[in-house]
Design an enzyme around this catalytic site. Structure first.
Site, short mmCIF file in Angstrom:
data_model
loop_
_atom_site.label_atom_id
_atom_site.label_comp_id
_atom_site.label_asym_id
_atom_site.label_seq_id
_atom_site.Cartn_x
_atom_site.Cartn_y
_atom_site.Cartn_z
N HIS A 153 0.87 -1.02 0.02
CA HIS A 153 0.10 -0.11 0.05
C HIS A 153 0.87 1.39 -0.12
O HIS A 153 0.72 2.30 -0.74
CB HIS A 153 -0.99 0.05 1.03
CG HIS A 153 -1.77 -1.07 1.30
ND1 HIS A 153 -1.74 -2.14 2.23
CD2 HIS A 153 -3.00 -1.44 0.54
CE1 HIS A 153 -2.80 -3.06 2.24
NE2 HIS A 153 -3.53 -2.57 1.23
N GLY B 217 -3.03 -2.19 -6.95
CA GLY B 217 -1.84 -3.07 -7.02
C GLY B 217 -2.13 -4.46 -8.15
O GLY B 217 -3.21 -4.59 -8.21
#
Ligand code: PAF
Length: 289
Positions: free
Chosen positions: A40, A150
């Site tokens: 993250h 992601g």
């Protein structure tokens, strides 16, 4: 290291982002479910490098959990998350309650047909409807120019790209490389739930994906041959239950017979503590058979 401004109310976050946009700021959005890790942090960092203002969301979305026990056990670490946001220069963090996000009378869902069914959709019915619905809501509430996701969740990424195109959302989607531990295991909020023996086996997933990728890079186009290598490498797992090990088209997620356009090799393996997913890109080598 300035603390980000934390906002809980949907109306307030929309008003703030709209005002930033009106003042000419480029706003980057990083949607998360919290329990932030280095993966993250890499999204937040990229957003900060590319945008004036970065807004993260931290919301454990009940709609995308098909297992109530998984929802209950999902790690919630708001203080640590806010410290990571602060360290990455995140300006705003939207942390709504489930009640603020979903009115009791709500019945609307977003379904990205086709892309929600294969791969993880087989084991997690309803999961991707939950993801598409909450991401659509977040895109409305935080009308940023760019959103960052992601590559580890590449089915989610493909589905969000399709939803953005189909529903004409005015937002660019950026995908960011998977961040891994030193032994290759893709970082995930669920990894810490693995038993030590399972954690020791888990890097085999990435090794299997790399073996398939290396064969494709050597010029192999036949997916049947790539599959054999994939099955051989996945056969080394002794503890995890392989849910799937597939080679699919990178955009449609449909099965592939020959590697003629970008594809993805993807795996899901269930351990008692956590279900792991991972994937790598496969590109056809030009000029080979
Ligand atoms: O990838 C996640 O963390 C979640 O699926 C997302 C995109 C934040 C939606 O809840």
């Amino acid at each position: 290291m300035a603390r980000p401004t934390v906002v809980a109310e949907p109306a307030e976050i929309r008003q703030r982002i709209t005002a930033l946009r009106a003042s000419g700021q480029a706003v980057g959005l990083v949607p998360t479910m919290g329990n932030l890790h280095a993966g993250h942090a890499s999204l937040l960092r990229r957003a900060k490098a590319e945008c004036h203002t970065v807004a993260a969301t931290i919301f454990v979305n009940p709609l995308q959990f098909n297992d109530p026990e998984d929802l209950r056990k999902y790690p919630r670490t708001p203080d640590e998350d806010l410290a990571i946001c602060a360290a990455e220069g995140t300006d705003l963090v939207f942390m709504p309650t489930p009640e603020a996000m979903y009115r009791p009378q709500a019945t609307t869902i977003v379904q990205v047909r086709g892309l929600e069914d294969p791969l993880c959709g087989q084991q997690r019915p309803g999961h991707f409807v939950g993801v598409a619905t909450v991401v659509a809501k977040l895109f409305h509430l935080l009308p940023a120019q760019v959103a960052y996701f992601g590559e580890k969740d590449f089915q989610q990424l493909a589905l969000i790209r399709r939803m953005v195109a189909d529903l004409d959302f005015d937002i660019a989607i950026r995908s960011c490389p998977t961040v891994r531990d030193a032994d290759g295991l893709a970082l995930s909020s669920r990894n810490r739930r693995l038993a030590p023996e399972d954690r020791a086996e888990a890097p085999l997933l990435h090794q299997a994906l790399l073996a398939v990728q290396a064969l494709a890079e050597s010029g192999e186009h036949e997916v049947a041959t790539l599959r054999q290598e994939f099955d051989r490498a996945m056969g080394k797992l002794r503890r995890g239950k392989v849910e799937y090990a597939e080679i699919v088209d990178a955009d449609t997620l449909a099965p592939v017979v020959r590697l003629e356009r970008p594809a993805r090799a993807a795996v899901a393996v269930a351990y008692p503590g956590a279900r792991l997913i991972d994937n790598v890109g496969l590109l056809p080598r030009k000029g080979s058979s």
